[in-house]
Design an enzyme around this catalytic site. Sequence first.
Site, PDB file in Angstrom:
ATOM      1  N   LYS A 179       0.878  -1.180   0.000  1.00  0.00           N
ATOM      2  CA  LYS A 179       0.000   0.000   0.000  1.00  0.00           C
ATOM      3  C   LYS A 179       0.913   1.227   0.000  1.00  0.00           C
ATOM      4  O   LYS A 179       1.431   1.636   1.029  1.00  0.00           O
ATOM      5  CB  LYS A 179      -0.885   0.000   1.246  1.00  0.00           C
ATOM      6  CG  LYS A 179      -2.223   0.681   1.096  1.00  0.00           C
ATOM      7  CD  LYS A 179      -2.200   2.169   0.854  1.00  0.00           C
ATOM      8  CE  LYS A 179      -1.924   3.049   2.024  1.00  0.00           C
ATOM      9  NZ  LYS A 179      -1.763   4.469   1.645  1.00  0.00           N
ATOM     10  N   GLY A 232       7.047   5.205   7.867  1.00  0.00           N
ATOM     11  CA  GLY A 232       6.133   6.344   7.928  1.00  0.00           C
ATOM     12  C   GLY A 232       6.373   7.149   9.184  1.00  0.00           C
ATOM     13  O   GLY A 232       7.396   6.995   9.863  1.00  0.00           O
ATOM     14  N   GLU A 235       3.412   8.735  14.568  1.00  0.00           N
ATOM     15  CA  GLU A 235       2.018   8.533  14.972  1.00  0.00           C
ATOM     16  C   GLU A 235       1.374   7.405  14.154  1.00  0.00           C
ATOM     17  O   GLU A 235       0.595   6.606  14.676  1.00  0.00           O
ATOM     18  CB  GLU A 235       1.211   9.828  14.854  1.00  0.00           C
ATOM     19  CG  GLU A 235       1.564  10.836  15.942  1.00  0.00           C
ATOM     20  CD  GLU A 235       1.687  10.192  17.337  1.00  0.00           C
ATOM     21  OE1 GLU A 235       0.750   9.489  17.761  1.00  0.00           O
ATOM     22  OE2 GLU A 235       2.731  10.372  17.996  1.00  0.00           O
ATOM     23  N   GLU A 254       9.910   1.633  10.544  1.00  0.00           N
ATOM     24  CA  GLU A 254      10.928   2.675  10.310  1.00  0.00           C
ATOM     25  C   GLU A 254      10.181   3.997  10.370  1.00  0.00           C
ATOM     26  O   GLU A 254       9.408   4.316   9.464  1.00  0.00           O
ATOM     27  CB  GLU A 254      11.560   2.506   8.920  1.00  0.00           C
ATOM     28  CG  GLU A 254      12.185   1.153   8.645  1.00  0.00           C
ATOM     29  CD  GLU A 254      13.470   0.944   9.411  1.00  0.00           C
ATOM     30  OE1 GLU A 254      14.046   1.934   9.906  1.00  0.00           O
ATOM     31  OE2 GLU A 254      13.881  -0.216   9.540  1.00  0.00           O
ATOM     32  N   CYS A 288      13.811  11.209   6.456  1.00  0.00           N
ATOM     33  CA  CYS A 288      13.749  10.834   7.871  1.00  0.00           C
ATOM     34  C   CYS A 288      15.063  11.130   8.592  1.00  0.00           C
ATOM     35  O   CYS A 288      15.071  11.282   9.806  1.00  0.00           O
ATOM     36  CB  CYS A 288      13.425   9.343   7.984  1.00  0.00           C
ATOM     37  SG  CYS A 288      14.502   8.340   6.973  1.00  0.00           S
ATOM     38  N   GLU A 389       9.550  16.898  14.602  1.00  0.00           N
ATOM     39  CA  GLU A 389       9.938  16.643  13.210  1.00  0.00           C
ATOM     40  C   GLU A 389       9.188  17.623  12.305  1.00  0.00           C
ATOM     41  O   GLU A 389       7.953  17.591  12.237  1.00  0.00           O
ATOM     42  CB  GLU A 389       9.609  15.199  12.817  1.00  0.00           C
ATOM     43  CG  GLU A 389      10.190  14.834  11.456  1.00  0.00           C
ATOM     44  CD  GLU A 389       9.864  13.408  11.016  1.00  0.00           C
ATOM     45  OE1 GLU A 389       8.763  12.913  11.304  1.00  0.00           O
ATOM     46  OE2 GLU A 389      10.726  12.797  10.337  1.00  0.00           O
TER      47      GLU A 389
HETATM   48  P1  NDP Z   1       2.739   8.507   6.946  1.00  0.00           P
HETATM   49  O1  NDP Z   1       2.951   7.973   8.299  1.00  0.00           O
HETATM   50  O2  NDP Z   1       1.694   9.543   6.780  1.00  0.00           O
HETATM   51  O3  NDP Z   1       2.366   7.351   5.912  1.00  0.00           O
HETATM   52  C1  NDP Z   1       3.144   6.183   5.704  1.00  0.00           C
HETATM   53  C2  NDP Z   1       2.262   5.119   5.084  1.00  0.00           C
HETATM   54  O4  NDP Z   1       1.324   4.659   6.049  1.00  0.00           O
HETATM   55  C3  NDP Z   1       1.420   5.633   3.911  1.00  0.00           C
HETATM   56  O5  NDP Z   1       1.216   4.613   2.976  1.00  0.00           O
HETATM   57  C4  NDP Z   1       0.126   6.007   4.586  1.00  0.00           C
HETATM   58  O6  NDP Z   1      -0.952   6.107   3.700  1.00  0.00           O
HETATM   59  C5  NDP Z   1      -0.018   4.875   5.575  1.00  0.00           C
HETATM   60  N1  NDP Z   1      -0.861   5.213   6.727  1.00  0.00           N
HETATM   61  C6  NDP Z   1      -1.112   6.423   7.259  1.00  0.00           C
HETATM   62  N2  NDP Z   1      -1.931   6.306   8.320  1.00  0.00           N
HETATM   63  C7  NDP Z   1      -2.212   4.987   8.456  1.00  0.00           C
HETATM   64  C8  NDP Z   1      -3.001   4.235   9.362  1.00  0.00           C
HETATM   65  N3  NDP Z   1      -3.681   4.805  10.355  1.00  0.00           N
HETATM   66  N4  NDP Z   1      -3.042   2.898   9.215  1.00  0.00           N
HETATM   67  C9  NDP Z   1      -2.356   2.287   8.226  1.00  0.00           C
HETATM   68  N5  NDP Z   1      -1.599   2.971   7.327  1.00  0.00           N
HETATM   69  C10 NDP Z   1      -1.524   4.293   7.445  1.00  0.00           C
HETATM   70  O7  NDP Z   1       4.151   9.016   6.457  1.00  0.00           O
HETATM   71  P2  NDP Z   1       4.512   9.894   5.208  1.00  0.00           P
HETATM   72  O8  NDP Z   1       4.131   9.171   3.970  1.00  0.00           O
HETATM   73  O9  NDP Z   1       3.975  11.264   5.424  1.00  0.00           O
HETATM   74  O10 NDP Z   1       6.121   9.895   5.309  1.00  0.00           O
HETATM   75  C11 NDP Z   1       6.806  10.747   6.140  1.00  0.00           C
HETATM   76  C12 NDP Z   1       7.205  10.102   7.454  1.00  0.00           C
HETATM   77  O11 NDP Z   1       7.898   8.907   7.192  1.00  0.00           O
HETATM   78  C13 NDP Z   1       8.154  10.977   8.236  1.00  0.00           C
HETATM   79  O12 NDP Z   1       7.818  10.955   9.598  1.00  0.00           O
HETATM   80  C14 NDP Z   1       9.503  10.330   8.000  1.00  0.00           C
HETATM   81  O13 NDP Z   1      10.454  10.591   9.017  1.00  0.00           O
HETATM   82  C15 NDP Z   1       9.127   8.893   7.920  1.00  0.00           C
HETATM   83  N6  NDP Z   1      10.135   8.154   7.183  1.00  0.00           N
HETATM   84  C16 NDP Z   1      10.945   7.295   7.871  1.00  0.00           C
HETATM   85  C17 NDP Z   1      11.981   6.644   7.223  1.00  0.00           C
HETATM   86  C18 NDP Z   1      12.886   5.694   7.961  1.00  0.00           C
HETATM   87  O14 NDP Z   1      13.654   4.983   7.298  1.00  0.00           O
HETATM   88  N7  NDP Z   1      12.844   5.638   9.278  1.00  0.00           N
HETATM   89  C19 NDP Z   1      12.248   6.884   5.803  1.00  0.00           C
HETATM   90  C20 NDP Z   1      11.309   7.782   5.174  1.00  0.00           C
HETATM   91  C21 NDP Z   1      10.298   8.390   5.853  1.00  0.00           C
HETATM   92  P3  NDP Z   1      -1.423   7.575   3.192  1.00  0.00           P
HETATM   93  O15 NDP Z   1      -0.212   8.235   2.609  1.00  0.00           O
HETATM   94  O16 NDP Z   1      -2.441   7.279   2.191  1.00  0.00           O
HETATM   95  O17 NDP Z   1      -1.929   8.290   4.408  1.00  0.00           O
END
Ligand code: NDP
Length: 503
Positions: A179, A232, A235, A254, A288, A389
Amino acid sequence: MTQTATLQYDLLINDQWRPAAGGDYFDVENPANGATVARMANAGPADVAAAIAAAEDAFRYGPWATMPDADRGRILWRIADLVEERKMELGRLESISNGRPISETSSQMLVVASYFRYFAGFCDKIQGSTVPTDRGHLNYTVRVPLGVVGQLTPWNHPLMIASKKLAPALAAGCTIVLKPSEWAPLTPTEIGNIALEAGLPPGVLNIVNGFGPTAGQALASDPRLGKLDLTGGTETGRAVAQAAGRNLTPLQAELGGKAPVIVFDDANLEDAVNGCAFASFVASGQTCIQGSRAVVHRSIYDQFVAQLAEKVSTIRIGDPTDFQTQMGPVVSKPSYDRILKYVQVAQDEGARVAWGGKHPAGAAYADGYFIEPTVLADVRPKMTVAQEEIFGPVVCVIPFDTEDEAVAIANDIPYGLGCSIWTRDVARAHRVAREVVAGIIWINDHHRLHPAIPWGGFKDSGYGREGSFDFIHEYTAPKYVCVRVEPQGFDWYATTGPGQRLN
Ligand code: NDP
C-alpha cells in the site's frame, strides 16, 4: 511548467489491473503547479481483502515457493535491469507527484536497482544449520518464508523505500500486498508492471492504492499477514502497531527522525557546510534522516551560519522536471502549511531567520508549494522547532560549548535515527559516535545509503533494521526439525522416575 496528460492506475490483484470494488478513484496532484497528474483506483477494505487472498493463494499454491531458488534471483535481477533502463521515466513520474527534482529522483532509481540486485543474490543462499544436542538426535533448521507480507510505504522516496522492502521479501519467497502513500503512488504502482514484465508470477506482488486510515488500516488489521512492514511517521507507527498487535503480527517500523549534524571547531568547515546543506535540503528536507539540527561549536557558530546561508542562497528552486532544478516544492498543501507554521513558531520563540523562511517570489512559483531553503539561527535545544519533526526545508542551528553538551543536545529528543559528526579528531569522532543514541552515524558525511548497511533507529524512530546481510532473516523464520537416530524408542510412562529424561 510542463503539463502532463492525466495517467490512470487501477489496483494490481493477482496479475490483473482492476478498478476498486466501489469504483472510486482519487487524484494525484503535481505539487509544483497544482495540476492533476493521475487518477488512482481507491482501494477499500474489500479490495485489500481480495489482494491478501491473492497473495495467500500465490504463496500456498503458486510456483513462487516451489521454483528453483536461483530462478527467483533471475526475476529480481531482471526487475533491477528494467528499473535502471527506465530510470528517466520513473524519475519523472516521481518528480511530478512528490515534487523532488528529477536529478534526485532519476539518480535514486539506481539505488532502487541496487536493492533488487543485492537481494537477488540471497535467493539461493538462504540456509539453515545443524544443531548439536545429543548423539541420539539429528537436529537441523531450515529457514522458511513468512508468508504474506503487508508493506506500507511513504511518499518521500516512494520507489526506493518500497524496494527496500520488496526486494528482500521477494528474495525470501514471501508474497506481498503493498500500500503506497496516497501522495506519490505512481512509481510504487508502476513497479507492478515492471515486475510482471520481469516474470513475477501472478499474485506474488499485489498493489492497493488508497488512504491510510482505510486501505492502510485494512491491511494492518488483517490476521492473514505473516509480517507487516511500515515506513512512515511515528504517529502512524503507533496506529499500525496497535492494529498489528491485536493479531500478534510481527511489525517492522521505520519511523520519524530529527538528525543532528554535530560540527566541532576542528572540522573542515567547507566540508561541514556542504554536508549540512545536503543533509538539510535534499528532497526539500523531507527525509527521515534530515539534518534538521546543526549543533555547532560556539567558536565557529557565526561563521558556520553565514557560510551555510550563503551556500543555501545558491540552491536553484524550480520545476522538478527540469534537470537544472536543485530543489522543488514540498509535497502537499498540508505539508506546506505545517512547515511555514513551524518557521513562525520558531520566530515567536526567539529564533532568527538567517536565510529563507517563506514562499519564493516570482510567477514560476505561484501555483506550487514552494518554500525557500530556510536556516534558523539562535535556536535553543528546547524550542519547538528543535524538538519536533518538521519534515521540510528548515535547519535549526544550535550552539554548544563542550563535547558533553553537544552529545546531550543530540540525544535530547524523542527520536534516534541518524546523526553526523564533523571533526578531524579521530578519537572524539568515535567517542561521540558511541554516546549518541542513533541507529545510523556518519562521520564527516551524511545520508550515505547502501543495501548492505542496516538502516533503522531507536526510541520514537521505530524498531527493526532494514537492509544488510542479516535482513533476509527478517522475512524468514527458522523451522527446527528433530530426528531421532537412536534405535531405541522412548516410553516416558514406562520409565518415569528420578533422573529420567523428560524431553
Ligand atoms: P505517513 O505515516 O503519513 O504514511 C506512511 C504510510 O502509512 C502511507 O502509505 C500512509 O498512507 C499509511 N498510513 C497512514 N496512516 C495509516 C493508518 N492509520 N493505518 C495504516 N496505514 C496508514 O508518512 P509519510 O508518507 O507522510 O512519510 C513521512 C514520514 O515517514 C516521516 O515521519 C519520516 O520521518 C518517515 N520516514 C521514515 C523513514 C525511515 O527509514 N525511518 C524513511 C522515510 C520516511 P497515506 O499516505 O495514504 O496516508
